[in-house]
Design a protein around this motif. Structure first.
Motif, PDB file in Angstrom:
ATOM      1  N   ASN A 143       0.855  -1.185   0.000  1.00 35.17           N
ATOM      2  CA  ASN A 143       0.000   0.000   0.000  1.00 35.17           C
ATOM      3  C   ASN A 143       0.892   1.236   0.000  1.00 35.17           C
ATOM      4  OD1 ASN A 143      -2.776  -1.191   0.485  1.00 35.17           O
ATOM      5  ND2 ASN A 143      -1.630  -2.092   2.168  1.00 35.17           N
ATOM      6  N   LYS A 144       0.689   2.115  -0.972  1.00 28.06           N
ATOM      7  CA  LYS A 144       1.458   3.360  -1.041  1.00 28.06           C
ATOM      8  C   LYS A 144       0.480   4.517  -0.868  1.00 28.06           C
ATOM      9  CE  LYS A 144       5.210   1.560  -3.869  1.00 28.06           C
ATOM     10  NZ  LYS A 144       5.677   0.755  -2.831  1.00 28.06           N
ATOM     11  N   TYR A 145       0.776   5.346   0.125  1.00 28.03           N
ATOM     12  CA  TYR A 145      -0.019   6.522   0.429  1.00 28.03           C
ATOM     13  C   TYR A 145       0.807   7.760   0.095  1.00 28.03           C
ATOM     14  CZ  TYR A 145      -2.855   3.139   2.990  1.00 28.03           C
ATOM     15  OH  TYR A 145      -3.624   2.062   3.332  1.00 28.03           O
ATOM     16  N   GLU A 146       0.207   8.937   0.235  1.00 23.87           N
ATOM     17  CA  GLU A 146       0.917  10.178  -0.061  1.00 23.87           C
ATOM     18  C   GLU A 146       2.163  10.333   0.815  1.00 23.87           C
ATOM     19  OE1 GLU A 146      -2.106  13.130   0.504  1.00 23.87           O
ATOM     20  OE2 GLU A 146      -3.217  12.461  -1.272  1.00 23.87           O
ATOM     21  N   ASN A 147       2.061   9.952   2.092  1.00 22.90           N
ATOM     22  CA  ASN A 147       3.169  10.160   3.040  1.00 22.90           C
ATOM     23  C   ASN A 147       3.669   8.870   3.687  1.00 22.90           C
ATOM     24  OD1 ASN A 147       2.665  12.972   2.728  1.00 22.90           O
ATOM     25  ND2 ASN A 147       1.085  12.849   4.300  1.00 22.90           N
ATOM     26  N   TYR A 148       3.274   7.727   3.152  1.00 24.57           N
ATOM     27  CA  TYR A 148       3.487   6.499   3.917  1.00 24.57           C
ATOM     28  C   TYR A 148       3.467   5.295   2.989  1.00 24.57           C
ATOM     29  CZ  TYR A 148       2.176   3.019   7.556  1.00 24.57           C
ATOM     30  OH  TYR A 148       2.114   1.936   8.402  1.00 24.57           O
ATOM     31  N   GLU A 149       4.249   4.267   3.338  1.00 24.67           N
ATOM     32  CA  GLU A 149       4.213   2.985   2.619  1.00 24.67           C
ATOM     33  C   GLU A 149       4.064   1.867   3.634  1.00 24.67           C
ATOM     34  OE1 GLU A 149       7.635   2.723   0.060  1.00 24.67           O
ATOM     35  OE2 GLU A 149       6.937   4.390  -1.191  1.00 24.67           O
ATOM     36  N   TYR A 150       3.187   0.931   3.313  1.00 22.50           N
ATOM     37  CA  TYR A 150       2.875  -0.163   4.242  1.00 22.50           C
ATOM     38  C   TYR A 150       2.715  -1.452   3.450  1.00 22.50           C
ATOM     39  CZ  TYR A 150       0.300  -2.809   7.832  1.00 22.50           C
ATOM     40  OH  TYR A 150      -0.102  -3.752   8.753  1.00 22.50           O
ATOM     41  N   ASP A 151       3.533  -2.447   3.781  1.00 20.02           N
ATOM     42  CA  ASP A 151       3.475  -3.752   3.111  1.00 20.02           C
ATOM     43  C   ASP A 151       3.039  -4.795   4.122  1.00 20.02           C
ATOM     44  OD1 ASP A 151       4.614  -2.295   1.068  1.00 20.02           O
ATOM     45  OD2 ASP A 151       6.576  -3.242   1.225  1.00 20.02           O
ATOM     46  N   VAL A 152       2.138  -5.655   3.687  1.00 29.08           N
ATOM     47  CA  VAL A 152       1.643  -6.720   4.546  1.00 29.08           C
ATOM     48  C   VAL A 152       1.624  -8.022   3.752  1.00 29.08           C
ATOM     49  CG1 VAL A 152      -0.788  -6.215   4.035  1.00 29.08           C
ATOM     50  CG2 VAL A 152      -0.211  -7.366   6.139  1.00 29.08           C
ATOM     51  N   LEU A 153       2.070  -9.104   4.394  1.00 33.85           N
ATOM     52  CA  LEU A 153       2.069 -10.425   3.773  1.00 33.85           C
ATOM     53  C   LEU A 153       0.876 -11.204   4.326  1.00 33.85           C
ATOM     54  CD1 LEU A 153       3.644 -12.329   1.853  1.00 33.85           C
ATOM     55  CD2 LEU A 153       4.757 -13.248   3.896  1.00 33.85           C
ATOM     56  N   LEU A 154      -0.033 -11.581   3.431  1.00 33.16           N
ATOM     57  CA  LEU A 154      -1.213 -12.339   3.825  1.00 33.16           C
ATOM     58  C   LEU A 154      -0.993 -13.823   3.552  1.00 33.16           C
ATOM     59  CD1 LEU A 154      -3.995 -10.095   2.226  1.00 33.16           C
ATOM     60  CD2 LEU A 154      -3.053  -9.972   4.551  1.00 33.16           C
TER      61      LEU A 154
END
Length: 178
Positions: A143-154
């Motif tokens: 997930n890439k946001y304007e001010n942030y990146e978040y990766d999750v492994l499902l």
């Protein structure tokens, strides 16, 4: 006696020849004129039975489509639609979301934000989401946001005729410099 020895020797040789050429091992390559068209397929032989073919690319496409649809439909319904989430997760994942909710609340409280971000700061609007199948059970969501990146492994498992999310592991949570 000599005849018996020769007969035993012939039988032993026949047994050896048959056991080395009559039994197909899972590691043996199967000669197939259509092998080029089946390059993405995995083949296995079980107990000298027929060849079982699993199309890995079709399975990967199904996993990717499941995760993409899960996110899109959930966002469309609203992120607090717990009924939707519970339809697509296992009891183990439900327990994880309950235990991960660290705030005071009344009623049912699930840490569903963990699918999207770690929490605790302003991440801005979502700019992109990349879904990548890692193997037959793991899907990485970036997930890439304007001010942030978040990766999750499902971890995704097949339950009956459908897929369900069984586990979630945060891989990256990073605020970006503006």
């Amino acid at each position: 006696m000599k005849l018996q020895k020769k007969l035993n020797m012939v039988l032993a040789m026949a047994f050896l020849l048959c056991s080395s050429s009559c039994h197909v091992k899972a590691s043996d390559k199967v000669s197939d004129p259509t092998a080029d068209t089946l390059a993405t397929e995995e083949r296995a032989v079980v107990n000298d039975g027929p060849i079982v073919t699993v199309d890995k690319s079709a399975q990967e496409q199904d996993l990717k489509a499941f995760v993409e649809k899960f996110y899109a439909d959930w966002e469309e319904r609203g992120l607090l639609d717990y009924d939707y989430v519970k339809q697509h997760i296992t009891p183990q994942m439900l327990e994880y979301l309950i235990n991960s909710y660290d705030y005071e609340c009344e009623g049912e409280c699930l840490a569903t934000w963990l699918f999207f971000y770690e929490g605790g700061g302003d991440c801005g609007g979502l700019t992109s989401r990349q879904v990548t199948v890692r193997d037959e059970q793991h899907v990485l969501v970036e997930n890439k946001y304007e001010n942030y990146e978040y990766d999750v492994l499902l971890t995704v498992v097949k339950v009956g005729d459908t897929y369900k999310i069984d586990d979630l592991e945060q891989k990256r949570s990073e605020y970006l410099n503006s």
